[in-house]
Design a protein around this motif. Structure first.
Motif, PDB file in Angstrom:
ATOM      1  N   PHE A 137       0.520  -1.134  -0.273  1.00  0.00           N
ATOM      2  CA  PHE A 137      -0.001   0.413   0.235  1.00  0.00           C
ATOM      3  C   PHE A 137       0.698   1.662   0.125  1.00  0.00           C
ATOM      4  N   ALA A 138       1.927   0.894   0.026  1.00  0.00           N
ATOM      5  CA  ALA A 138       2.561   2.237   0.094  1.00  0.00           C
ATOM      6  C   ALA A 138       3.187   2.903  -1.318  1.00  0.00           C
ATOM      7  N   PRO A 139       2.947   4.132  -1.737  1.00  0.00           N
ATOM      8  CA  PRO A 139       3.512   4.767  -2.935  1.00  0.00           C
ATOM      9  C   PRO A 139       4.970   5.072  -3.396  1.00  0.00           C
ATOM     10  N   ARG A 140       5.093   4.097  -3.306  1.00  0.00           N
ATOM     11  CA  ARG A 140       6.542   4.468  -3.431  1.00  0.00           C
ATOM     12  C   ARG A 140       7.020   3.929  -5.578  1.00  0.00           C
ATOM     13  N   SER A 141       8.038   4.075  -5.952  1.00  0.00           N
ATOM     14  CA  SER A 141       7.955   2.670  -6.683  1.00  0.00           C
ATOM     15  C   SER A 141       8.569   1.577  -7.109  1.00  0.00           C
ATOM     16  N   GLY A 142       8.837   1.027  -8.180  1.00  0.00           N
ATOM     17  CA  GLY A 142       9.388  -0.185  -8.190  1.00  0.00           C
ATOM     18  C   GLY A 142      10.666  -0.467  -7.502  1.00  0.00           C
ATOM     19  N   GLN A 143      11.931   0.002  -7.884  1.00  0.00           N
ATOM     20  CA  GLN A 143      13.030  -0.239  -7.657  1.00  0.00           C
ATOM     21  C   GLN A 143      13.045   0.512  -6.052  1.00  0.00           C
ATOM     22  N   GLU A 144      12.161   1.084  -5.483  1.00  0.00           N
ATOM     23  CA  GLU A 144      12.374   1.742  -4.192  1.00  0.00           C
ATOM     24  C   GLU A 144      11.736   0.728  -3.372  1.00  0.00           C
ATOM     25  N   THR A 145      10.343   0.014  -3.825  1.00  0.00           N
ATOM     26  CA  THR A 145       9.581  -1.322  -2.845  1.00  0.00           C
ATOM     27  C   THR A 145      10.928  -2.218  -3.246  1.00  0.00           C
ATOM     28  N   ARG A 146      11.420  -2.698  -4.429  1.00  0.00           N
ATOM     29  CA  ARG A 146      12.057  -3.846  -4.663  1.00  0.00           C
ATOM     30  C   ARG A 146      13.198  -3.360  -3.109  1.00  0.00           C
ATOM     31  N   ASP A 147      13.751  -2.607  -3.383  1.00  0.00           N
ATOM     32  CA  ASP A 147      14.861  -1.575  -2.542  1.00  0.00           C
ATOM     33  C   ASP A 147      14.226  -2.333  -0.460  1.00  0.00           C
ATOM     34  N   MET A 148      13.593  -1.607  -0.447  1.00  0.00           N
ATOM     35  CA  MET A 148      12.945  -1.807   0.837  1.00  0.00           C
ATOM     36  C   MET A 148      12.404  -3.257   1.028  1.00  0.00           C
ATOM     37  N   VAL A 149      11.927  -3.904  -0.170  1.00  0.00           N
ATOM     38  CA  VAL A 149      11.781  -5.168   0.395  1.00  0.00           C
ATOM     39  C   VAL A 149      12.990  -6.514   0.861  1.00  0.00           C
ATOM     40  N   ALA A 150      13.912  -6.218  -0.372  1.00  0.00           N
ATOM     41  CA  ALA A 150      15.067  -6.716  -0.027  1.00  0.00           C
ATOM     42  C   ALA A 150      15.392  -5.760   1.482  1.00  0.00           C
ATOM     43  N   ASP A 151      15.617  -4.844   2.366  1.00  0.00           N
ATOM     44  CA  ASP A 151      15.872  -4.517   2.984  1.00  0.00           C
ATOM     45  C   ASP A 151      15.099  -5.242   4.703  1.00  0.00           C
ATOM     46  N   GLN A 152      13.888  -5.079   3.578  1.00  0.00           N
ATOM     47  CA  GLN A 152      12.956  -5.912   5.087  1.00  0.00           C
ATOM     48  C   GLN A 152      13.225  -7.624   4.391  1.00  0.00           C
ATOM     49  N   ALA A 153      13.570  -7.948   3.749  1.00  0.00           N
ATOM     50  CA  ALA A 153      14.326  -9.260   4.054  1.00  0.00           C
ATOM     51  C   ALA A 153      15.037  -9.704   4.969  1.00  0.00           C
ATOM     52  N   ASN A 154      16.214  -8.515   4.732  1.00  0.00           N
ATOM     53  CA  ASN A 154      17.615  -8.725   5.503  1.00  0.00           C
ATOM     54  C   ASN A 154      17.279  -8.952   6.891  1.00  0.00           C
ATOM     55  N   VAL A 155      16.231  -8.035   7.241  1.00  0.00           N
ATOM     56  CA  VAL A 155      15.969  -7.503   8.824  1.00  0.00           C
ATOM     57  C   VAL A 155      15.372  -8.610   8.958  1.00  0.00           C
ATOM     58  N   ALA A 156      14.540  -9.146   8.122  1.00  0.00           N
ATOM     59  CA  ALA A 156      13.343 -10.107   8.940  1.00  0.00           C
ATOM     60  C   ALA A 156      14.782 -11.605   8.699  1.00  0.00           C
ATOM     61  N   MET A 157      15.502 -11.948   7.818  1.00  0.00           N
ATOM     62  CA  MET A 157      16.245 -12.929   7.957  1.00  0.00           C
ATOM     63  C   MET A 157      17.656 -12.643   9.018  1.00  0.00           C
ATOM     64  N   ASN A 158      17.920 -11.726   9.334  1.00  0.00           N
ATOM     65  CA  ASN A 158      18.550 -11.227  10.688  1.00  0.00           C
ATOM     66  C   ASN A 158      17.375 -11.503  12.116  1.00  0.00           C
ATOM     67  N   ASN A 159      16.360 -11.383  11.835  1.00  0.00           N
ATOM     68  CA  ASN A 159      15.707 -11.459  13.105  1.00  0.00           C
ATOM     69  C   ASN A 159      15.321 -13.394  13.242  1.00  0.00           C
ATOM     70  N   ALA A 160      15.612 -13.944  12.160  1.00  0.00           N
ATOM     71  CA  ALA A 160      15.564 -15.365  12.548  1.00  0.00           C
ATOM     72  C   ALA A 160      16.180 -16.057  12.609  1.00  0.00           C
ATOM     73  N   GLN A 161      17.976 -14.902  11.911  1.00  0.00           N
ATOM     74  CA  GLN A 161      19.026 -15.811  12.632  1.00  0.00           C
ATOM     75  C   GLN A 161      19.632 -15.551  14.007  1.00  0.00           C
ATOM     76  N   GLU A 162      18.678 -14.550  14.525  1.00  0.00           N
ATOM     77  CA  GLU A 162      18.980 -14.391  16.426  1.00  0.00           C
ATOM     78  C   GLU A 162      17.904 -14.988  16.869  1.00  0.00           C
ATOM     79  N   PHE A 163      16.550 -15.272  16.111  1.00  0.00           N
ATOM     80  CA  PHE A 163      16.349 -15.930  16.848  1.00  0.00           C
ATOM     81  C   PHE A 163      16.004 -17.510  16.825  1.00  0.00           C
ATOM     82  N   GLY A 164      16.812 -18.196  15.724  1.00  0.00           N
ATOM     83  CA  GLY A 164      17.667 -19.233  15.626  1.00  0.00           C
ATOM     84  C   GLY A 164      18.617 -19.502  17.019  1.00  0.00           C
ATOM     85  N   GLU A 165      19.005 -18.855  17.151  1.00  0.00           N
ATOM     86  CA  GLU A 165      20.379 -18.479  18.316  1.00  0.00           C
ATOM     87  C   GLU A 165      20.072 -18.731  19.516  1.00  0.00           C
TER      88      GLU A 165
END
Length: 166
Positions: free
Chosen positions: A21-49
């Motif tokens: 629902f955010a009004p961003r461009s495709g590149q910004e959205t992909r970058d944001m999704v990649a950042d969020q995926a990295n954050v989620a991945m880091n959170n998952a790694q911390e949770f696993g640890e």
């Protein structure tokens, strides 16, 4: 642990909703999704640890508690063995003491029986001696009486022979 999973899921759902629902461009959205995926991945790694650390702590605590319980059981078993051994030794001593008392009583009873038999034998010997003496006295009296009678008969016979020869 039960609060972490719903928290992560809620964060992920919120992030997906914000991206859609955010009004961003495709590149910004992909970058944001990649950042969020990295954050989620880091959170998952911390949770696993954290989960791994919690599991390892639980295993260590369980192992320590198990070793403590094994030690307590071993101590209790050793104590039970010692008490059983002590009780066994005590019973052996009591049995030995009873055996000695019984042997002593048997010995005393045998001595009393021997004494009683000796007394009975002495009494029987005395009674036999008395009976023999009495029989000898009676026999002597009878013999003396018979000898006296024989003398009387012999005198009578001599008198009759003298009278017959005269």
């Amino acid at each position: 642990m039960g609060r972490i999973i719903p928290f992560i899921l809620g964060g992920a759902i919120g992030a997906v909703g914000a991206l859609l629902f955010a009004p961003r461009s495709g590149q910004e959205t992909r970058d944001m999704v990649a950042d969020q995926a990295n954050v989620a991945m880091n959170n998952a790694q911390e949770f696993g640890e954290q989960a791994m650390s919690t599991i390892q702590d639980g295993i260590k605590q369980a192992t320590d508690k198990g070793q403590e319980v094994v030690g307590q059981v071993r101590d209790a078993a050793n104590k039970g063995v010692k008490e059983a051994t002590d009780k066994n030794d005590e019973l052996r001593e009591k049995i030995e003491a009873a055996r000695e008392r019984i042997a002593q009583q048997v010995k005393e009873n045998a001595a009393e029986t021997v004494d009683a038999a000796k007394d009975a034998t002495d009494k029987a010997a005395d009674a036999a001696k008395d009976a023999t003496d009495k029989a000898a006295d009676e026999a002597k009296k009878a013999t003396d009486k018979a000898a006296d009678k024989a003398k009387d008969v012999a005198k009578e016979a001599d008198k009759k022979v003298d009278e017959a020869t005269k």
